[in-house]
Design a protein around this motif. Sequence first.
Motif, mmCIF file in Angstrom:
data_model
loop_
_atom_site.group_PDB
_atom_site.id
_atom_site.type_symbol
_atom_site.label_atom_id
_atom_site.label_comp_id
_atom_site.label_asym_id
_atom_site.label_seq_id
_atom_site.Cartn_x
_atom_site.Cartn_y
_atom_site.Cartn_z
ATOM 1 N N ILE A 22 0.846 -1.197 0.000
ATOM 2 C CA ILE A 22 0.000 0.000 0.000
ATOM 3 C C ILE A 22 0.883 1.249 0.000
ATOM 4 C CG2 ILE A 22 -1.699 1.331 1.328
ATOM 5 C CD1 ILE A 22 -2.740 -1.372 2.415
ATOM 6 N N TYR A 23 1.897 1.246 0.864
ATOM 7 C CA TYR A 23 2.807 2.391 0.927
ATOM 8 C C TYR A 23 3.642 2.505 -0.348
ATOM 9 C CZ TYR A 23 1.621 3.129 5.809
ATOM 10 O OH TYR A 23 0.944 3.417 6.971
ATOM 11 N N THR A 24 4.069 1.368 -0.877
ATOM 12 C CA THR A 24 4.858 1.394 -2.114
ATOM 13 C C THR A 24 4.058 2.027 -3.249
ATOM 14 O OG1 THR A 24 6.044 -0.607 -1.448
ATOM 15 C CG2 THR A 24 6.148 -0.003 -3.770
ATOM 16 N N GLN A 25 2.784 1.660 -3.391
ATOM 17 C CA GLN A 25 1.925 2.263 -4.413
ATOM 18 C C GLN A 25 1.798 3.769 -4.196
ATOM 19 O OE1 GLN A 25 -1.876 0.440 -5.549
ATOM 20 N NE2 GLN A 25 -1.327 -1.316 -4.267
ATOM 21 N N TYR A 26 1.624 4.141 -2.938
ATOM 22 C CA TYR A 26 1.451 5.559 -2.599
ATOM 23 C C TYR A 26 2.676 6.360 -3.018
ATOM 24 C CZ TYR A 26 0.540 9.698 0.279
ATOM 25 O OH TYR A 26 0.331 10.976 0.708
ATOM 26 N N TRP A 27 3.853 5.874 -2.677
ATOM 27 C CA TRP A 27 5.082 6.601 -3.025
ATOM 28 C C TRP A 27 5.276 6.674 -4.532
ATOM 29 C CZ3 TRP A 27 7.400 3.030 1.133
ATOM 30 C CH2 TRP A 27 7.150 3.560 2.399
ATOM 31 N N ARG A 28 4.955 5.619 -5.229
ATOM 32 C CA ARG A 28 5.109 5.623 -6.682
ATOM 33 C C ARG A 28 4.169 6.626 -7.339
ATOM 34 N NH1 ARG A 28 6.003 -0.938 -7.317
ATOM 35 N NH2 ARG A 28 8.264 -0.886 -6.900
#
Length: 337
Positions: A22-28
């Motif tokens: 979830i965080y990885t998607q957000y940062w991307r």
Amino acid sequence: MRKSNTAAEVDVHMESKGYQDIYTQYWRGFQLQPQVPLTDSSMTLCSPVGTGAIRRLSSNPRLEIVHSDYHLTGLQEVYVSSPAAMVELSICLQGAGQVKVSGARHDICEATCYLHFMKQFDAVFEYDNQVPMRSLAIGIPLVEFNRLMDGGSDGRSIDFNRVLGKRAFRRFELPMNTFAAHIVRQMLECPYQDAVRKMYIEGKALELLASYMHIFLFDREEPAAAKLSKRDIDKVKDAAQVLLCHMESPPSLLELARIVGLNDFKLKLGFKECFGTSAFRYLRDKRLEHAMSLLRKGDVNVTQAAGLVGYANLSHFTAIFRGKFGLNPSEVMRQRG
């Protein structure tokens, strides 16, 4: 039948991996490339997105701590979709925005704490580029929430599915109190280094999380609302006039509170009491109403109207204008002709 230790460990690993995605998607969504596997790091925003950074303060797979401090060049939309479940305490220190989940829009307002429960959700985050954005987020996966919420000696516990119900997203919110502000400051000004620093920051994050878990989930009663005197109400109305006079470049909530001589907690309560909405939404609605008036008079075009009410990003202006009035600004111009 109980799962073996190995099977349980696999479940924990998969669940933690899903929540970190979830965080990885957000940062991307900010065109950032987080390191894999995730580690403590600072990710710097680059042109054309904006300036500043998003920093991970912990690499603990069961405790995500993220400090964001950036200024966007234009409207930024971030899309996140995940089957995972998680709980997050998010504190907006400065800035404004919105998140749309399951068709419902929720404001993100300055000096406000939010406790989010989410599972199998799709979300769109929209951030305003008018002012810098500063926030602190503390996230835990479902398995860690269950461990922390397992009943103590009094048998009291909280069930994630009961809190969430049939929804994909549920949010609790309160103005940031002095305790939260103090803990956040301690975390961001941590005096230690290396392993001790990690221990200190994670301990403070859990202290902050525990405080709001208690308020929202165990106390069942929000703190008593501050009583607003007639003088306080007058100051709130003065604050509204300041926003109307400076809608093209409005002050932040904390700056506005200082201008009218009222603390930010009472100012937030006062807007709810006087206008039935937050200061952020009040300003947005007044901006759009003024833009509508300008377009109907025929003195300006769409780009000029957007600029006069403080929107530099035309696509963002068009989207929120359509969301409020049900038609595009260009249609208003055609109707007047």
